[in-house]
Write an enzyme that holds these catalytic residues in place. Structure first.
Site, mmCIF file in Angstrom:
data_model
loop_
_atom_site.group_PDB
_atom_site.id
_atom_site.type_symbol
_atom_site.label_atom_id
_atom_site.label_comp_id
_atom_site.label_asym_id
_atom_site.label_seq_id
_atom_site.Cartn_x
_atom_site.Cartn_y
_atom_site.Cartn_z
ATOM 1 N N ASP A 284 0.829 -1.210 0.000
ATOM 2 C CA ASP A 284 0.000 0.000 0.000
ATOM 3 C C ASP A 284 0.867 1.266 0.000
ATOM 4 O O ASP A 284 1.661 1.480 0.916
ATOM 5 C CB ASP A 284 -0.885 -0.073 1.261
ATOM 6 C CG ASP A 284 -1.995 0.958 1.254
ATOM 7 O OD1 ASP A 284 -1.924 1.909 0.463
ATOM 8 O OD2 ASP A 284 -2.915 0.796 2.067
ATOM 9 N N GLY A 323 -5.052 3.412 -7.978
ATOM 10 C CA GLY A 323 -5.249 3.630 -9.404
ATOM 11 C C GLY A 323 -4.514 4.837 -9.965
ATOM 12 O O GLY A 323 -4.768 5.260 -11.096
ATOM 13 N N ASP A 344 -10.639 3.909 -1.478
ATOM 14 C CA ASP A 344 -11.256 2.848 -0.668
ATOM 15 C C ASP A 344 -12.768 2.757 -0.864
ATOM 16 O O ASP A 344 -13.470 3.772 -0.883
ATOM 17 C CB ASP A 344 -10.979 3.095 0.817
ATOM 18 C CG ASP A 344 -9.513 2.896 1.144
ATOM 19 O OD1 ASP A 344 -8.704 2.744 0.205
ATOM 20 O OD2 ASP A 344 -9.183 2.906 2.337
HETATM 21 C C1 GLA Z 1 -5.603 2.052 2.691
HETATM 22 C C2 GLA Z 1 -6.067 0.931 1.774
HETATM 23 C C3 GLA Z 1 -7.112 0.114 2.504
HETATM 24 C C4 GLA Z 1 -6.514 -0.443 3.786
HETATM 25 C C5 GLA Z 1 -5.982 0.680 4.661
HETATM 26 C C6 GLA Z 1 -5.207 0.156 5.845
HETATM 27 O O1 GLA Z 1 -6.613 2.970 2.959
HETATM 28 O O2 GLA Z 1 -6.574 1.447 0.575
HETATM 29 O O3 GLA Z 1 -7.578 -0.926 1.672
HETATM 30 O O4 GLA Z 1 -5.486 -1.342 3.456
HETATM 31 O O5 GLA Z 1 -5.113 1.519 3.919
HETATM 32 O O6 GLA Z 1 -4.645 1.159 6.613
#
Ligand code: GLA
Length: 518
Positions: A284, A323, A344
């Site tokens: 991430d 993305g 998200d």
């Molecule tokens: C981001 C990701 C989520 C999740 C959180 C965890 O927002 O996009 O899917 O993994 O971090 O902190």
């Protein structure tokens, strides 16, 4: 004249001028010091808020006070802001921090005052929220400072790891459990998945998202926090159930929730994951955003892509950077098996449909081994109706999207389990050709999507995004099909169709999903 001269001389006497200047200067100093006493705010301050897992959420204020002006930086978990505006001093101040985040800017604002050895500060997420009050204490200089950028490698094509020939299926902890995920939860979710029919339906990966991490040991090895006492034992447990275990990290120094990221430890972390028996990594961007530009993402993701491959353990590589930078164009080249295409998802009709129906242009980039990821499922999390969750499941299947359940598999209703384990819909998602579906017709709130399938078959989904039910018609000729056999994948029934089209009533926010063969 004679009498005037001495007076004139007296007035011009150097002693007199000095006294006047001295008087004025003392007045200015006195006024200034009355308003801006000193530089008492200068220093590195930290707020340490304990998490339930033995780690701390940290906010740093690194301040330099020069009278009425405060400069420096603010770090909130993984976000580093430069102070761009300030008013006041030790008796009461307001500071604004600004950071660049891709193409946009983020801001934070703190109010505060000095109280003895402490800094009492408060901030609000949004202007209408109640302020969160915090107490900061002095921290050693340099603690929490923005680390240096890593040198970036030249880009090359990371060889395909041969995994994820169909979109990955499984479960991820974040949507339901966020920071509450722990070893016991993961074990019991694995138990549920292995015994409730999901495993047989194809669900395989049990993925731990953010908040499993602690810090590092003296050798730089990543440590788990007390929610996960033994990751290797957990992996063994999950493997014994015939399932696989996934984990989460970031190319930055910190994850989104402010936990330890893989920055500078990529090879070491990949080796640790392999030694634990990890089968899937979600990586991430989050904490990397202050150090690197979006254009540098491919290089950062390539470092981990190479590192995972080097372990020789089959580890599915999931890119999560929302993305940006058209990731679908390069995600496969850096070793990615899937890449998030949006921000998200939330358990809400608006969020799910905005994401799901927004994927149309990305269809050309999905292929076996490399998938567009419109985020994890919200099915069963409670804020949408069963009809809406069927739409969610159908849409994700049309998109050849990863099917990662995001609910509590231990306590879901039979209706939700039935939605998640609809074998006929899953078969569409998992079609071996791996071609993503597209919208072929739209009128107002009604849309028809089709997806080419292996053999002489096609999936056809009639979506009604309206608040009222709607009669919808699909004309076979429009799809380039002549003679047809039609099966309804939610009714599990073959449909008798005569003539050149099929008309059906689709419920509000609902779907009719068909498999058409000829
Ligand atoms: C981001 C990701 C989520 C999740 C959180 C965890 O927002 O996009 O899917 O993994 O971090 O902190």
């Amino acid at each position: 004249m004679e009498t005037m001269r001495p007076q004139f001389h007296r007035f011009r006497s150097p002693v007199g001028l000095t006294s006047v200047l001295f008087l004025v200067a003392s007045l200015v100093v006195a006024l200034a010091t009355a308003q801006q006493p000193n530089d008492q705010l200068t220093g590195n301050w930290v707020v340490r808020t304990p998490n339930a897992d033995g780690t701390f959420r940290r906010t740093y204020l690194n301040l330099k006070q020069e009278g009425q002006r405060i400069t420096g930086s603010i770090r909130v978990t993984q976000f580093y802001y430069l102070i761009t505006d300030s008013t006041g001093g030790a008796d009461g101040f307001t500071i604004t921090g600004t950071m660049r985040d891709g193409k946009s800017e983020r801001k934070v604002q703190y109010e505060g005052k000095l109280a003895g050895n402490e800094l009492h500060i408060s901030t609000r997420r949004r202007p209408q929220d109640n302020p969160t009050q915090m107490i900061a204490v002095r921290a050693p200089a340099g603690e929490g400072a923005l680390p240096a950028r890593l040198p970036l490698p030249a880009l090359h094509k990371v060889p395909d790891n041969g995994l994820a020939r169909t979109p990955p299926m499984g479960w991820n902890s974040w949507n339901k459990f966020a920071s509450r995920v722990d070893d016991a939860t993961v074990r019991s979710i694995a138990d549920a998945m292995a015994s409730n029919g999901m495993k047989e339906a194809g669900y395989l990966y049990v993925n731990i998202d953010d908040t499993w991490e602690a810090g590092r040991d003296a050798q730089g090895n990543i440590l788990t926090n007390k929610k996960f006492p033994d990751m290797k034992a957990l992996a063994d447990y999950v493997h014994k159930k015939g399932l696989k275990l996934g984990i989460y990290s970031s190319p930055g120094p910190n994850t989104c929730a402010g936990y330890e990221g893989s920055y500078g430890h990529e090879q070491q972390d990949a080796r640790t994951y392999a030694a634990w028996g990890i089968d899937y990594l979600k990586y991430d961007w989050c904490g990397a955003r202050t150090l690197y530009t979006d254009e540098e993402m491919p290089a950062l993701y390539q470092i981990m892509g190479d590192a995972l491959l080097k372990t020789k353990r089959p580890i599915v590589y999931s890119l999560c950077q929302y993305g940006r930078l058209d990731v679908w164009k390069w995600g496969g080249d850096v070793g990615g098996n899937l890449w998030r295409t949006t921000g998200d998802i939330r358990d809400a009709w608006d969020s799910m449909t905005r994401i799901g129906f927004g994927q149309n242009d990305l269809a050309p980039w999905a292929r076996p081994g490399h998938w567009n990821d419109p985020d994890m499922l919200e099915i069963g999390n409670g804020a949408m109706s069963e009809i809406e969750y069927k739409t969610h499941m159908s849409l994700w299947a049309m998109l050849a999207a990863p099917l990662l359940a995001g609910n509590d598999l231990r306590s879901m209703s039979p209706a939700i389990l039935t939605i998640l384990t609809n074998r006929e819909v899953i078969a569409i998602d998992q079609d071996r050709e791996g071609k993503q579906g597209k919208q072929v017709w739209k009128s107002g709130d009604q849309e028809i999507w089709t997806r080419p399938l292996s053999g002489k078959a096609r999936a056809v989904a009639l979506f009604n995004r309206a608040k009222d039910e709607a009669k919808m018609t699909v004309r076979w000729a429009d799809l380039g099909i002549t003679k047809t056999r039609v099966r309804d994948l939610w009714l599990h029934q073959d449909i008798e169709t005569q003539g050149p089209d099929y008309t059906v009533v689709v419920p509000a926010h609902g779907v009719v999903m068909l498999r058409v063969t000829w």
